[in-house]
Design a protein around this motif. Sequence first.
Motif, PDB file in Angstrom:
ATOM      1  N   PRO A 174      11.787 -37.653  12.621  1.00 35.12           N
ATOM      2  CA  PRO A 174      11.963 -36.198  12.181  1.00 35.12           C
ATOM      3  C   PRO A 174      11.688 -35.939  10.547  1.00 35.12           C
ATOM      4  O   PRO A 174      12.566 -35.632   9.862  1.00 35.12           O
ATOM      5  CB  PRO A 174      13.475 -35.872  12.653  1.00 35.12           C
ATOM      6  CG  PRO A 174      14.072 -37.350  12.523  1.00 35.12           C
ATOM      7  CD  PRO A 174      12.884 -38.170  12.833  1.00 35.12           C
ATOM      8  N   GLN A 195      15.743 -34.755  23.747  1.00 41.90           N
ATOM      9  CA  GLN A 195      15.949 -33.338  23.434  1.00 41.90           C
ATOM     10  C   GLN A 195      15.209 -33.050  22.213  1.00 41.90           C
ATOM     11  O   GLN A 195      15.104 -31.619  21.766  1.00 41.90           O
ATOM     12  CB  GLN A 195      17.550 -33.037  22.904  1.00 41.90           C
ATOM     13  CG  GLN A 195      18.443 -33.528  24.235  1.00 41.90           C
ATOM     14  CD  GLN A 195      18.108 -32.557  25.239  1.00 41.90           C
ATOM     15  OE1 GLN A 195      17.739 -31.531  25.267  1.00 41.90           O
ATOM     16  NE2 GLN A 195      17.895 -33.133  26.487  1.00 41.90           N
ATOM     17  N   ALA A 197      15.767 -35.115  15.151  1.00 42.98           N
ATOM     18  CA  ALA A 197      16.629 -34.720  14.517  1.00 42.98           C
ATOM     19  C   ALA A 197      17.031 -35.495  13.509  1.00 42.98           C
ATOM     20  O   ALA A 197      17.083 -36.795  13.341  1.00 42.98           O
ATOM     21  CB  ALA A 197      17.871 -33.995  15.158  1.00 42.98           C
ATOM     22  N   GLU A 232      17.509 -30.359  13.263  1.00 42.17           N
ATOM     23  CA  GLU A 232      16.348 -30.452  14.263  1.00 42.17           C
ATOM     24  C   GLU A 232      15.052 -30.183  13.804  1.00 42.17           C
ATOM     25  O   GLU A 232      14.644 -29.264  13.228  1.00 42.17           O
ATOM     26  CB  GLU A 232      16.614 -29.467  15.236  1.00 42.17           C
ATOM     27  CG  GLU A 232      18.046 -29.764  16.182  1.00 42.17           C
ATOM     28  CD  GLU A 232      18.446 -28.891  17.059  1.00 42.17           C
ATOM     29  OE1 GLU A 232      17.492 -27.750  17.290  1.00 42.17           O
ATOM     30  OE2 GLU A 232      19.231 -29.399  18.087  1.00 42.17           O
ATOM     31  N   GLU A 233      14.161 -31.125  14.085  1.00 44.88           N
ATOM     32  CA  GLU A 233      12.632 -31.089  13.682  1.00 44.88           C
ATOM     33  C   GLU A 233      11.992 -29.758  14.267  1.00 44.88           C
ATOM     34  O   GLU A 233      11.303 -29.217  13.670  1.00 44.88           O
ATOM     35  CB  GLU A 233      11.906 -32.372  14.139  1.00 44.88           C
ATOM     36  CG  GLU A 233      10.364 -32.320  13.606  1.00 44.88           C
ATOM     37  CD  GLU A 233      10.289 -32.932  12.430  1.00 44.88           C
ATOM     38  OE1 GLU A 233       9.241 -33.023  11.993  1.00 44.88           O
ATOM     39  OE2 GLU A 233      11.375 -33.349  11.719  1.00 44.88           O
ATOM     40  N   SER A 234      12.501 -29.383  15.347  1.00 47.19           N
ATOM     41  CA  SER A 234      11.621 -28.100  15.970  1.00 47.19           C
ATOM     42  C   SER A 234      11.960 -26.889  15.253  1.00 47.19           C
ATOM     43  O   SER A 234      11.260 -25.890  15.582  1.00 47.19           O
ATOM     44  CB  SER A 234      12.155 -27.985  17.875  1.00 47.19           C
ATOM     45  OG  SER A 234      13.673 -27.693  17.605  1.00 47.19           O
ATOM     46  N   ARG A 235      13.158 -26.803  14.635  1.00 44.39           N
ATOM     47  CA  ARG A 235      13.519 -25.715  13.861  1.00 44.39           C
ATOM     48  C   ARG A 235      12.403 -25.452  12.575  1.00 44.39           C
ATOM     49  O   ARG A 235      12.297 -24.477  12.366  1.00 44.39           O
ATOM     50  CB  ARG A 235      15.020 -25.765  13.088  1.00 44.39           C
ATOM     51  CG  ARG A 235      15.965 -25.783  14.311  1.00 44.39           C
ATOM     52  CD  ARG A 235      16.182 -24.566  14.803  1.00 44.39           C
ATOM     53  NE  ARG A 235      17.230 -24.442  15.790  1.00 44.39           N
ATOM     54  CZ  ARG A 235      17.450 -23.639  16.510  1.00 44.39           C
ATOM     55  NH1 ARG A 235      16.950 -22.208  16.539  1.00 44.39           N
ATOM     56  NH2 ARG A 235      18.660 -23.611  17.436  1.00 44.39           N
TER      57      ARG A 235
END
Length: 82
Positions: free
Chosen positions: A42, A10, A13, A26-29
């Motif tokens: 992350p 997913q 994080a 979360e890394e994607s944020r």
Amino acid sequence: MILGVSGSRQGPAAALLSSTVLAACEESRLSRSRLSQRTSSPRLAVSELLEFLEIARSRIQSVAVTRDGHFGGHAETPVDHH
């Protein structure tokens, strides 16, 4: 201070936990990429948590990782990812 790290399917994080603090990111944020490298550590999330909580990296006492997580420089304890 315990650092939890996941590099799960997913997306990577991180979470920080102490007797008085719990925070996760979360890394994607932070990377603004929905498809952050799924096997990467992350690092942005860890840095953001430490800065937000005003905690020095040296206060990390242990690191818990899922089977596909990784965070170099500390002894890692693997944990089930569920």
